[in-house]
Enzyme design. Structure first.
Site, PDB file in Angstrom:
ATOM      1  N   PRO A   1      66.616  22.927 -28.940  1.00 22.18           N
ATOM      2  CA  PRO A   1      66.387  23.507 -30.270  1.00 22.18           C
ATOM      3  C   PRO A   1      67.620  24.261 -30.775  1.00 22.18           C
ATOM      4  O   PRO A   1      68.208  25.069 -30.060  1.00 22.18           O
ATOM      5  CB  PRO A   1      65.206  24.446 -30.040  1.00 22.18           C
ATOM      6  N   GLU A   2      68.015  23.961 -32.009  1.00 20.85           N
ATOM      7  CA  GLU A   2      69.112  24.649 -32.663  1.00 20.85           C
ATOM      8  C   GLU A   2      68.567  25.330 -33.911  1.00 20.85           C
ATOM      9  O   GLU A   2      67.351  25.354 -34.125  1.00 20.85           O
ATOM     10  CB  GLU A   2      70.240  23.665 -32.975  1.00 20.85           C
TER      11      GLU A   2
ATOM     12  N   LYS B   1      69.000  31.471 -32.806  1.00 24.87           N
ATOM     13  CA  LYS B   1      67.973  30.730 -32.074  1.00 24.87           C
ATOM     14  C   LYS B   1      66.804  31.607 -31.654  1.00 24.87           C
ATOM     15  O   LYS B   1      65.902  31.139 -30.951  1.00 24.87           O
ATOM     16  CB  LYS B   1      68.603  30.083 -30.830  1.00 24.87           C
TER      17      LYS B   1
ATOM     18  N   ARG C   1      80.290  20.220 -22.639  1.00 23.87           N
ATOM     19  CA  ARG C   1      79.187  19.489 -23.282  1.00 23.87           C
ATOM     20  C   ARG C   1      79.628  18.106 -23.719  1.00 23.87           C
ATOM     21  O   ARG C   1      80.792  17.891 -24.100  1.00 23.87           O
ATOM     22  CB  ARG C   1      78.687  20.271 -24.508  1.00 23.87           C
TER      23      ARG C   1
END
Length: 276
Positions: A2-3, A58, A256
């Site tokens: 989730p962003e 977030k 990443r």
């Protein structure tokens, strides 16, 4: 993971429960509770009313209030952080709970269910607004509301690769892997470019593309995978740039998986000597 747009969607879900009275809290898995026990959570929330929620990066904040009045600064709030797999659902029927529903807030109008497979983050209970502020103080300004001046002031001194700096929640709150790749692609900046190599024009362009991306993504409640977005092509084998058609490059940046267009995002920025 989730962003910011996902958490904005969860805020809208939680908004549907605002004004409802909490009748009980079912803690199905205490592994998602942070710095609060199941017994304390149930005790503090019993009979409280969910007030209007707000988001910061977030984090999702659900203030509580006594029936018949507004939330006061001395009253508690629930803090949600969704980690990699967390989500909120609002259920008004008798549908079965999911096996990954960890905490269920039962109200007089439905159930607010916190679901999380991996349990990397979770739920906190802040005793008052100052406790909420202390948690949020660990993060930078919200990416959706930061001004271009503050944006530049926070990034320029870091002297780090752009991708690493933008994903650092202590620098800027809300951006994750997909959003950062999308924003850098739109700004035509290579993810390994360092913040020290950017000029004022670069920072203004980067900020503008970030704000546009967030405005377009937030109403969907996720990072979209439209064909005209980099996110719509990144998972395609041999994917091509939506803008110029070049084959996308892939690698690891800031630890990443990262995707960029080698033609649209050259290794060096076009201007230097930022005044900050």
């Amino acid at each position: 993971m989730p962003e910011l747009p996902d958490v904005e969607g969860f805020r809208r879900t939680l908004r549907r429960a605002a004004g409802r009275t909490l009748e009980r809290v079912d803690v199905l898995d205490g592994g998602v509770l942070r710095d609060v026990s199941a017994a304390e959570l149930r005790d503090r929330l019993d009979g409280a009313v969910l007030a209007t929620p707000r988001r910061h990066g977030k984090h999702l904040v659900a203030p509580l209030r006594a029936p018949g009045r507004r939330h006061r600064s001395t009253e508690p709030s629930i803090l949600f952080h969704f980690g990699m797999t967390g989500a909120l659902t609002w259920v008004t029927d008798d549908s079965a709970r999911h096996r990954h529903d960890r905490v269920v807030f039962v109200t007089d109008g439905g159930e607010l269910r916190y679901r999380d497979m991996r349990k990397l983050q979770g739920i906190r209970l802040a005793g008052d607004d100052s406790a909420v502020d202390r948690v949020l103080a660990r993060t930078g300004p919200d990416a959706a509301s930061v001004t271009v001046e503050e944006f530049t002031e926070r990034l320029a001194p870091t002297r780090r690769q752009l991708k690493a700096a933008l994903m650092d929640q202590a620098v800027l709150a809300g951006l994750g892997n997909l959003l950062v790749d999308e924003i850098l692609w739109r700004a035509r900046l290579h993810p390994r470019t360092t913040t020290a190599d950017l000029g004022d024009t670069d920072y203004r362009r980067l900020h503008a593309r970030m704000m546009t991306t967030l405005r377009q993504a937030s109403p969907t409640g996720r990072v979209p995978d439209h064909a005209g977005w980099l996110t719509g092509r990144r998972d395609q084998p041999g994917g091509s740039c939506p803008r110029c058609g070049a084959s996308l490059a892939r690698g690891r940046v800031a630890g990443r998986a990262t995707v960029w267009c080698p033609r649209c995002q050259p290794a060096q920025p076009t201007s230097r000597a930022c005044s900050v």
